[in-house]
Design a protein around this motif. Structure first.
Motif, short mmCIF file in Angstrom:
data_model
loop_
_atom_site.label_atom_id
_atom_site.label_comp_id
_atom_site.label_asym_id
_atom_site.label_seq_id
_atom_site.Cartn_x
_atom_site.Cartn_y
_atom_site.Cartn_z
N VAL A 1 0.85 -1.19 0.00
CA VAL A 1 0.00 0.00 0.00
C VAL A 1 0.89 1.24 0.00
CG1 VAL A 1 -1.68 1.32 1.34
CG2 VAL A 1 -1.90 -1.17 1.16
N GLU A 2 0.53 2.22 -0.81
CA GLU A 2 1.33 3.43 -0.94
C GLU A 2 1.04 4.40 0.21
OE1 GLU A 2 2.85 6.23 -4.58
OE2 GLU A 2 0.70 5.89 -4.42
N ILE A 3 2.10 4.95 0.79
CA ILE A 3 1.99 5.96 1.84
C ILE A 3 2.90 7.13 1.49
CG2 ILE A 3 1.49 4.23 3.62
CD1 ILE A 3 4.41 4.66 4.62
N CYS A 4 2.84 8.18 2.28
CA CYS A 4 3.71 9.34 2.10
C CYS A 4 4.08 9.88 3.48
CB CYS A 4 3.00 10.41 1.27
SG CYS A 4 4.05 11.81 0.81
N VAL A 5 5.37 9.96 3.78
CA VAL A 5 5.80 10.47 5.08
C VAL A 5 6.63 11.75 4.88
CG1 VAL A 5 5.74 8.26 6.27
CG2 VAL A 5 7.80 8.93 5.06
N ARG B 1 12.02 5.98 4.41
CA ARG B 1 12.60 7.19 3.85
C ARG B 1 11.50 8.23 3.69
NH1 ARG B 1 10.83 7.10 -1.35
NH2 ARG B 1 10.39 5.04 -2.25
N ALA B 2 11.86 9.47 3.47
CA ALA B 2 10.87 10.53 3.28
C ALA B 2 10.19 10.40 1.92
CB ALA B 2 11.54 11.89 3.40
N GLY B 3 8.94 10.83 1.84
CA GLY B 3 8.22 10.88 0.58
C GLY B 3 7.33 9.68 0.32
N ARG B 4 6.90 9.55 -0.96
CA ARG B 4 6.02 8.45 -1.38
C ARG B 4 6.78 7.14 -1.39
NH1 ARG B 4 1.32 9.37 -4.73
NH2 ARG B 4 0.83 11.60 -4.86
N GLN B 5 6.10 6.07 -0.98
CA GLN B 5 6.70 4.74 -1.02
C GLN B 5 5.61 3.69 -0.77
OE1 GLN B 5 9.39 4.52 2.62
NE2 GLN B 5 8.57 6.61 2.61
N THR B 6 5.89 2.46 -1.15
CA THR B 6 4.95 1.36 -0.93
C THR B 6 5.45 0.51 0.22
OG1 THR B 6 4.27 1.32 -3.25
CG2 THR B 6 3.89 -0.67 -1.97
N VAL B 7 4.60 0.24 1.18
CA VAL B 7 4.97 -0.55 2.35
C VAL B 7 4.23 -1.88 2.35
CG1 VAL B 7 5.62 1.40 3.82
CG2 VAL B 7 3.23 0.65 3.76
N ARG B 8 4.88 -2.89 2.91
CA ARG B 8 4.30 -4.23 3.05
C ARG B 8 4.59 -4.76 4.44
NH1 ARG B 8 6.48 -3.61 -2.00
NH2 ARG B 8 5.26 -4.35 -3.78
#
Length: 477
Positions: free
Chosen positions: A198-202, A216-223
């Motif tokens: 699922v894509e998140i943004c930090v 890491r900072a920014g958009r990324q996909t987490v599992r």
């Protein structure tokens, strides 16, 4: 000496307001923890029609009979909407032992998912776990009774399991709940992994060893563990409060819905089945959530898009006796509960234009000015908000100096099809051209006879900070 301000123009029955300003941008909208599964399942299940697949999925759900423990005096079922109580358990049993040895079992996250009649829209209402509430007496599985008590809302789950949380939410909201779904930490991870992440943004780099979270900072996909750590962490993101964590969980849930309703997901039977198989292996539910109920629900939700799903938090205020706790802000919470209770109107069928009639365009192609000539304060803004909710581009809201008797729909050159769409949304008022109108624009002038929108039941009101599932994931929450 101040410059004199010209009075607003007067609008009569045979005139219209001046052309609106150029279009303005719409506002961004504003739940979850471990129970993203519940909503995701019902949103994508419509793509599975084979009865054998349904039977196989149905057999994987762990069900519990809670009917005898919900009490005799439940809220009545007022309409054809569907209310599902979704709970995230913090159990450390079995696969969850690696997350600590905390005694007992509580509902780490509690959401009431309300699906409007006909599956036209859905809203997830989050109940902060630190809310101080009055809980009714509850029966345990062994038949003993826990007396009524005052305490944190998540204690209801440890008092009497899902049935006690179900009964507590019903007593607090007077909303009839139809079913419940429960998922734990391990189940949450299986579902996220089955989605392909699922894509998140930090906003910045995160390193939280306690939550096993490194981002890491920014958009990324987490599992897997990263996804679980993201929704669990409390102190390295935001202000450390449970309310702030709820916002992050809501944003995650919105991203889950967006992923689950993605065309690529819905048109790939293999991916869909893998996801649903992981989901059904991960949840517990009531015995009433049968195969036929799930099939009917899936059919009604087949056309729902992410933009029709939103997430809100029950309005709360500080609990006077403990600054670390909250209580419901009843004046703000009751309109939300009432709107859900009374959401009983199916959308009216849209008229079909005859071959020789003007074919209306979609609401998103209508640039609209809304003006109040009714004499009732605030009517233009309320109507404009409702039209915006339905996709219209409301570019101007104004008020007339004097009332006019009848509501009018006026349009400029080239906007006949746009006006036809407004006439459908606001039935009972014929549209007509106005020579002085700005080309391409439509004007709704609300007279004393009002402007009732087609098929609009009691609206679930907009809430501060709500999140819509089609949002930009990097937008602030």
């Amino acid at each position: 000496m101040q410059r004199a301000v010209a009075p607003p123009p007067v609008y009569y029955a045979d005139s219209a307001p001046p052309p609106p300003e150029p279009p303005v941008r719409g506002r961004l909208w504003r739940m979850l923890g471990w129970v993203s599964i519940g909503l995701s399942v019902v949103l994508v299940a419509g793509s599975l029609t084979a009865y054998g697949f349904w039977r196989r999925l149905d057999g994987q759900i762990d069900r519990e009979d809670v009917g005898g423990r919900l009490g005799e005096h439940r809220p009545p079922k007022l309409n054809n909407s569907l209310n599902i109580l979704m709970m995230g358990s913090d159990s450390r049993a079995g696969e969850n032992a690696r997350y600590g040895t905390e005694a007992g079992q509580r509902s780490d996250t509690t959401i009431l998912l309300h699906i409007s009649p006909g599956g036209q829209s859905a809203i997830g209402i989050s109940f902060p776990r630190d809310s101080m509430v009055q809980m009714p007496p509850c029966k345990r599985r062994n038949g003993t009774t826990v007396p009524a008590q005052f305490g944190m809302i998540n204690a209801a789950f440890s008092n009497g399991g899902p049935a006690c949380t179900w009964r507590t939410i019903e007593s607090l909201t007077k909303i009839h709940i139809d079913h419940y779904v429960e998922v734990d930490f391990a189940g949450f991870k299986r579902v996220v992994d089955a989605l392909g992440g699922v894509e998140i943004c930090v906003p910045r780099r995160i390193d939280d060893p306690k939550a096993e979270l490194h981002l890491r900072a920014g958009r990324q996909t987490v599992r897997g563990d990263q996804a679980l750590g993201y929704v669990r962490t409390r102190y390295v993101l935001g202000d450390g409060s449970d309310l702030d964590r709820i916002k992050r969980q809501q944003a995650f849930m919105a991203s889950v819905v967006k992923k689950a309703t993605d065309k690529g997901m819905l048109t790939d039977p293999g991916r869909t089945y893998d996801f649903l198989s992981a989901a059904t292996k991960s949840i517990k539910a009531d015995k009433g959530l049968t195969l036929s109920v799930m099939q009917k629900l899936a059919g009604s939700l087949g056309g729902m898009s992410a933009g029709k799903v939103r997430f809100v938090t029950v309005p709360v205020e500080a609990f006077p006796q403990d600054k670390n706790r909250v209580q419901f802000a009843q004046a703000a919470a009751e309109p939300l509960f009432r709107a859900v209770r009374e959401d009983n109107k199916l959308p009216q069928p849209e008229p079909v234009a005859a071959p020789n009639k003007v074919q209306p365009v979609p609401p998103t192609q209508v640039r609209l000015g809304v003006y109040n000539a009714s004499g009732t304060g605030g009517l233009a803004q309320r109507t404009a908000d409702q039209l915006t909710e339905r996709g219209f581009q409301v570019v101007k809201v104004g008020t007339a100096r004097k009332p006019v008797p009848h509501t009018q729909i006026l349009y400029g050159a080239g906007a006949e099809r746009q006006a036809a769409r407004v006439s459908i949304a606001v039935p009972g008022h014929q549209s007509r051209p106005w020579a002085s109108a700005k080309p391409g624009y439509v004007y709704l002038v609300i007279g004393r006879d009002g402007a009732t929108l087609r098929g609009l039941g009691p609206m679930v009101p907009k809430m501060a900070g709500e999140i819509r599932a089609d949002r930009n994931i990097c937008a602030p929450t």
